[in-house]
Design a protein around this motif. Structure first.
Motif, PDB file in Angstrom:
ATOM      1  N   ASP A 175       0.818  -1.208   0.000  1.00 49.28           N
ATOM      2  CA  ASP A 175       0.000   0.000   0.000  1.00 49.28           C
ATOM      3  C   ASP A 175       0.852   1.257   0.000  1.00 49.28           C
ATOM      4  N   GLN A 176       1.948   1.245   0.769  1.00 47.08           N
ATOM      5  CA  GLN A 176       2.825   2.414   0.813  1.00 47.08           C
ATOM      6  C   GLN A 176       3.532   2.624  -0.523  1.00 47.08           C
ATOM      7  N   ARG A 177       3.930   1.548  -1.166  1.00 49.75           N
ATOM      8  CA  ARG A 177       4.611   1.660  -2.457  1.00 49.75           C
ATOM      9  C   ARG A 177       3.672   2.258  -3.508  1.00 49.75           C
ATOM     10  N   ILE A 178       2.393   1.863  -3.464  1.00 54.15           N
ATOM     11  CA  ILE A 178       1.437   2.355  -4.449  1.00 54.15           C
ATOM     12  C   ILE A 178       1.069   3.814  -4.182  1.00 54.15           C
ATOM     13  N   THR A 179       1.056   4.219  -2.937  1.00 49.71           N
ATOM     14  CA  THR A 179       0.622   5.578  -2.597  1.00 49.71           C
ATOM     15  C   THR A 179       1.809   6.512  -2.394  1.00 49.71           C
ATOM     16  N   GLN A 180       2.505   6.359  -1.288  1.00 47.68           N
ATOM     17  CA  GLN A 180       3.535   7.326  -0.898  1.00 47.68           C
ATOM     18  C   GLN A 180       4.761   7.276  -1.802  1.00 47.68           C
ATOM     19  N   ASP A 181       5.250   6.077  -2.125  1.00 43.86           N
ATOM     20  CA  ASP A 181       6.471   5.971  -2.935  1.00 43.86           C
ATOM     21  C   ASP A 181       6.247   6.471  -4.361  1.00 43.86           C
ATOM     22  N   VAL A 182       5.107   6.118  -4.944  1.00 45.23           N
ATOM     23  CA  VAL A 182       4.796   6.604  -6.298  1.00 45.23           C
ATOM     24  C   VAL A 182       4.672   8.126  -6.292  1.00 45.23           C
ATOM     25  N   ASP A 183       4.030   8.666  -5.267  1.00 38.78           N
ATOM     26  CA  ASP A 183       3.867  10.121  -5.170  1.00 38.78           C
ATOM     27  C   ASP A 183       5.221  10.820  -5.091  1.00 38.78           C
ATOM     28  N   LYS A 184       6.092  10.349  -4.216  1.00 39.20           N
ATOM     29  CA  LYS A 184       7.405  10.990  -4.057  1.00 39.20           C
ATOM     30  C   LYS A 184       8.243  10.849  -5.326  1.00 39.20           C
ATOM     31  N   MET A 185       8.199   9.690  -5.950  1.00 39.36           N
ATOM     32  CA  MET A 185       8.975   9.475  -7.169  1.00 39.36           C
ATOM     33  C   MET A 185       8.521  10.413  -8.279  1.00 39.36           C
ATOM     34  N   CYS A 186       7.218  10.494  -8.524  1.00 39.64           N
ATOM     35  CA  CYS A 186       6.698  11.325  -9.615  1.00 39.64           C
ATOM     36  C   CYS A 186       6.888  12.809  -9.336  1.00 39.64           C
ATOM     37  N   LYS A 187       6.669  13.220  -8.091  1.00 44.69           N
ATOM     38  CA  LYS A 187       6.800  14.638  -7.753  1.00 44.69           C
ATOM     39  C   LYS A 187       8.238  15.110  -7.900  1.00 44.69           C
ATOM     40  N   THR A 188       9.187  14.331  -7.379  1.00 36.80           N
ATOM     41  CA  THR A 188      10.595  14.729  -7.461  1.00 36.80           C
ATOM     42  C   THR A 188      11.097  14.667  -8.895  1.00 36.80           C
ATOM     43  N   LEU A 189      10.690  13.625  -9.613  1.00 33.63           N
ATOM     44  CA  LEU A 189      11.158  13.465 -10.985  1.00 33.63           C
ATOM     45  C   LEU A 189      10.627  14.569 -11.890  1.00 33.63           C
ATOM     46  N   SER A 190       9.406  15.047 -11.628  1.00 30.34           N
ATOM     47  CA  SER A 190       8.838  16.102 -12.470  1.00 30.34           C
ATOM     48  C   SER A 190       9.632  17.395 -12.360  1.00 30.34           C
ATOM     49  N   THR A 191      10.226  17.657 -11.200  1.00 32.76           N
ATOM     50  CA  THR A 191      11.042  18.860 -11.031  1.00 32.76           C
ATOM     51  C   THR A 191      12.433  18.692 -11.624  1.00 32.76           C
ATOM     52  N   MET A 192      12.878  17.438 -11.761  1.00 29.63           N
ATOM     53  CA  MET A 192      14.226  17.178 -12.259  1.00 29.63           C
ATOM     54  C   MET A 192      14.266  16.953 -13.768  1.00 29.63           C
ATOM     55  N   GLY A 252       6.510   2.692   6.395  1.00 28.92           N
ATOM     56  CA  GLY A 252       5.322   1.886   6.139  1.00 28.92           C
ATOM     57  C   GLY A 252       4.967   1.001   7.320  1.00 28.92           C
ATOM     58  N   THR A 253       5.984   0.414   7.964  1.00 34.08           N
ATOM     59  CA  THR A 253       5.741  -0.450   9.113  1.00 34.08           C
ATOM     60  C   THR A 253       5.170   0.342  10.285  1.00 34.08           C
ATOM     61  N   PHE A 254       5.711   1.531  10.501  1.00 35.60           N
ATOM     62  CA  PHE A 254       5.231   2.384  11.596  1.00 35.60           C
ATOM     63  C   PHE A 254       3.790   2.823  11.343  1.00 35.60           C
ATOM     64  N   ARG A 255       3.486   3.213  10.096  1.00 33.75           N
ATOM     65  CA  ARG A 255       2.131   3.628   9.764  1.00 33.75           C
ATOM     66  C   ARG A 255       1.154   2.462   9.888  1.00 33.75           C
ATOM     67  N   PHE A 256       1.593   1.277   9.469  1.00 33.03           N
ATOM     68  CA  PHE A 256       0.734   0.096   9.557  1.00 33.03           C
ATOM     69  C   PHE A 256       0.371  -0.209  11.002  1.00 33.03           C
ATOM     70  N   LYS A 257       1.322  -0.032  11.919  1.00 34.40           N
ATOM     71  CA  LYS A 257       1.045  -0.305  13.328  1.00 34.40           C
ATOM     72  C   LYS A 257      -0.038   0.620  13.850  1.00 34.40           C
ATOM     73  N   HIS A 258       0.028   1.898  13.500  1.00 33.18           N
ATOM     74  CA  HIS A 258      -1.002   2.835  13.947  1.00 33.18           C
ATOM     75  C   HIS A 258      -2.343   2.537  13.267  1.00 33.18           C
ATOM     76  N   MET A 259      -2.325   2.103  12.016  1.00 30.30           N
ATOM     77  CA  MET A 259      -3.558   1.715  11.343  1.00 30.30           C
ATOM     78  C   MET A 259      -4.177   0.511  12.040  1.00 30.30           C
ATOM     79  N   GLN A 260      -3.325  -0.410  12.498  1.00 29.11           N
ATOM     80  CA  GLN A 260      -3.800  -1.594  13.214  1.00 29.11           C
ATOM     81  C   GLN A 260      -4.501  -1.188  14.510  1.00 29.11           C
ATOM     82  N   VAL A 261      -3.930  -0.229  15.227  1.00 25.55           N
ATOM     83  CA  VAL A 261      -4.552   0.255  16.465  1.00 25.55           C
ATOM     84  C   VAL A 261      -5.889   0.925  16.161  1.00 25.55           C
ATOM     85  N   ARG A 262      -5.934   1.693  15.083  1.00 25.66           N
ATOM     86  CA  ARG A 262      -7.172   2.384  14.728  1.00 25.66           C
ATOM     87  C   ARG A 262      -8.279   1.406  14.380  1.00 25.66           C
TER      88      ARG A 262
END
Length: 563
Positions: A175-192, A252-262
């Motif tokens: 889930d993190q790769r599809i959301t956060q990693d793709v976002d960071k890759m595309c955003k940074t690459l667009s400026t470069m 991703g692991t840290f976020r998943f733990k908080h999602m698990q608590v929620r």
């Protein structure tokens, strides 16, 4: 109605459970073949290597599907504005040299004309640069949509989403790769991207200009400076990429733990788990912070080196333009002409050095791009392997793994998607674009009233009001199960497999739900511990730990529910 069966779990000596698996699930557990192993995530370091090139090439084909695609058009427009910006920058850059000449000559008319030109250039450069930044952000959004839709298409092929999250340990946090990693890759690459493509043309033009003004010595000095800066940055940057990948994994692991608590907040609250969950969240946080500190410590040296070469570039500019001056090439010029010439030559040399240092400065952003490209590329390759295995399995590529529209599987904890109350009822169908008829809406409201959830429509603002809250936070376990029965009554499948589907409702409500199922001529297969379930079934299947089973008819007393 057909044969009705009640399935009961037998409590006896605990023995290792044998979990049945499908062909696709077996393929996720079995070792990969040598060809596929090469396409799975690497256990070693990460960097600008062949693996990165393979991942980058695979993603570029997604980001630019064809020469006539919209993303290619956007890139061309971006390059046009980038080129226009560089053209205007040149004329803005030589403004000081023209002012030196005009002020030295004390020419008032020329001063007024030059000032008017400067104001025009400022307006043009502001518009061109703003347009270039705007197109860059639009390109980022386009890329993200293309990559995420491509990943979604493969992620939801067959049961790949299940295999990756449950059965396959090769990919962490999909889930993190599809959301956060793709976002960071595309955003940074667009400026470069525009900088990287325009760099050869800019460097080529200003290299020629520097050669005309300073000769070979100036060119060799600037290029030697850039080569040294590049080598030093490459040496420092390579290990940083590995820590960027590790940081994203820990995030991703840290976020998943908080999602698990929620998700399980109610159960945790009743069990008094605050202390242990705080401890475990802090453990994940400590692992993340430790990785981040390792990353930041290594980035410190990279930042120092980048700034060092930035300031050295400013000094190198004056060293280069001093060569023809001390060589006596400009002894025949007046002081005003010499000041203007020094200013113009300084701009040319400085801008060439600036472009080189800008490329060096991209090293920090490049580490994020390379790290995210590795993570997204690993996911793309793993999904390709799973998709190929799914297509080569006995299933047809587009086969519905849920059993089809005539079959419904009801777990103890129903799945509720996001969206309106009507979306929960018609799921897994999409909402009709043309809307629903009055009779269809009345039938849905009737079923909500039947299961005593009429108030839910009022709480949600009607069937079609968008609900932005988490449905699992809004509903109790019993309400979830009753809402799932409304979904069941709406679809009216022929076969229904229930696994403790009424465990959170009262016996009276259970009777209402099962009676409606029988009235709608559904064939029910129930797994449960309540003896009351036998009243709605004709057969009881006993499963034993030794692998044997026994099927017994259920005798109903006079006036019983099941005929």
């Amino acid at each position: 109605m057909g044969a009705v069966m009640a399935c009961a779990r037998q409590r006896s000596r605990p023995t290792p459970a044998r979990r049945p698996t499908t062909d696709a699930q077996k393929s996720a557990d079995q070792p990969a073949s040598p060809a596929e192993e090469e396409r799975t995530p690497e256990e070693g370091g990460y960097g600008l290597d062949r693996t990165f090139c393979r991942h980058a090439w695979a993603l570029l084909k997604v980001m630019f599907p064809s020469l006539g695609s919209f993303s290619v058009f956007q890139l061309v427009v971006l390059l046009i504005f980038s080129g226009s910006e560089q053209y205007v920058v040149y004329w803005v850059g030589i403004i000081p040299s023209r002012y030196y000449q005009v002020l030295g000559d004390k020419d008032w008319n020329a001063f007024g004309t030059l000032t008017a030109e400067c104001l025009g250039l400022v307006l043009v450069i502001s518009f061109v640069k703003g347009s270039r930044i705007y197109i860059s952000t639009i390109l980022y959004v386009t890329w993200r949509q293309l990559v995420d839709r491509f990943l979604h298409r493969r992620y939801f092929t067959g049961i790949n989403y299940y295999l990756l999250n449950v059965m396959d340990s090769r990919i962490d946090n999909p889930d993190q790769r599809i959301t956060q990693d793709v976002d960071k890759m595309c955003k940074t690459l667009s400026t470069m991207f525009s900088q990287l493509i325009m760099a050869p043309f800019i460097v080529g033009y200003y290299t020629y200009s520097v050669y005309v003004n300073t000769g070979y010595i100036g060119i060799l000095s600037i290029y030697g400076f850039f080569v040294v800066a590049t080598v030093v940055n490459k040496v420092i940057m390579t290990p940083i990429v590995t820590y960027v990948v590790k940081q994203e994994e820990k995030e991703g692991t840290f976020r998943f733990k908080h999602m698990q608590v929620r998700v399980h907040a109610e159960a945790l609250g009743f069990q008094g788990c605050s202390a242990v969950e705080e401890h475990r969240c802090n453990r994940r946080l400590s692992a993340l912070v430790s990785t981040q500190m390792s990353l930041f410590n290594r980035r410190f040296m990279l930042t120092v080196v980048v700034n060092l070469f930035d300031y050295l570039g400013g000094i190198l500019n004056y060293l280069v333009i001093s060569i023809p001056i001390f060589a006596g090439l400009y002894d025949d010029r007046t002081p005003q002409q010499l000041s203007a010439l020094i200013s113009q030559n300084s701009f040319v040399c400085m801008y060439l050095i600036f472009n080189f240092t800008q490329l060096v400065d991209l090293a920090s952003s490049a580490t994020d791009v390379v790290g995210c490209t590795h993570r997204v590329g690993q996911l793309v390759e793993r999904l390709a392997v799973l998709e190929q295995r799914w297509k080569s399995s006995p299933h047809t590529p587009d086969e519905d793994t849920s059993g089809g529209p005539d079959t419904c599987l009801m777990p103890q904890r129903p799945f509720l998607t996001d969206g309106s109350l009507r979306q929960q009822i018609v799921y897994p169908e999409r909402l009709k674009e043309g809307g629903y008829t009055v009779s269809e809406t009345e039938r849905m409201l009737h079923y909500l009233e039947l299961v005593q959830l009429s108030s839910l429509a009022d709480r949600c603002g009607g069937l079609d009001s968008e609900v932005n809250k988490n449905w699992y936070d809004m509903l109790s376990p019993g309400e979830m199960q009753r809402l799932f029965f409304v979904r069941l009554f709406h679809h009216r499948p022929v076969f229904v497999f229930m696994d403790e589907a009424t465990s959170a409702v009262s016996p009276d409500m259970e009777e209402i739900l099962y009676q409606e199922c029988l009235r709608l001529k559904m064939t029910l297969f129930s797994v449960g511990h309540r003896e009351s379930l036998t009243a709605y079934h004709d057969w009881k299947l006993h499963l034993f730990n030794d692998g044997t089973w026994r099927l017994d008819p259920i005798e109903h007393a006079a006036g019983g529910i099941c005929p």
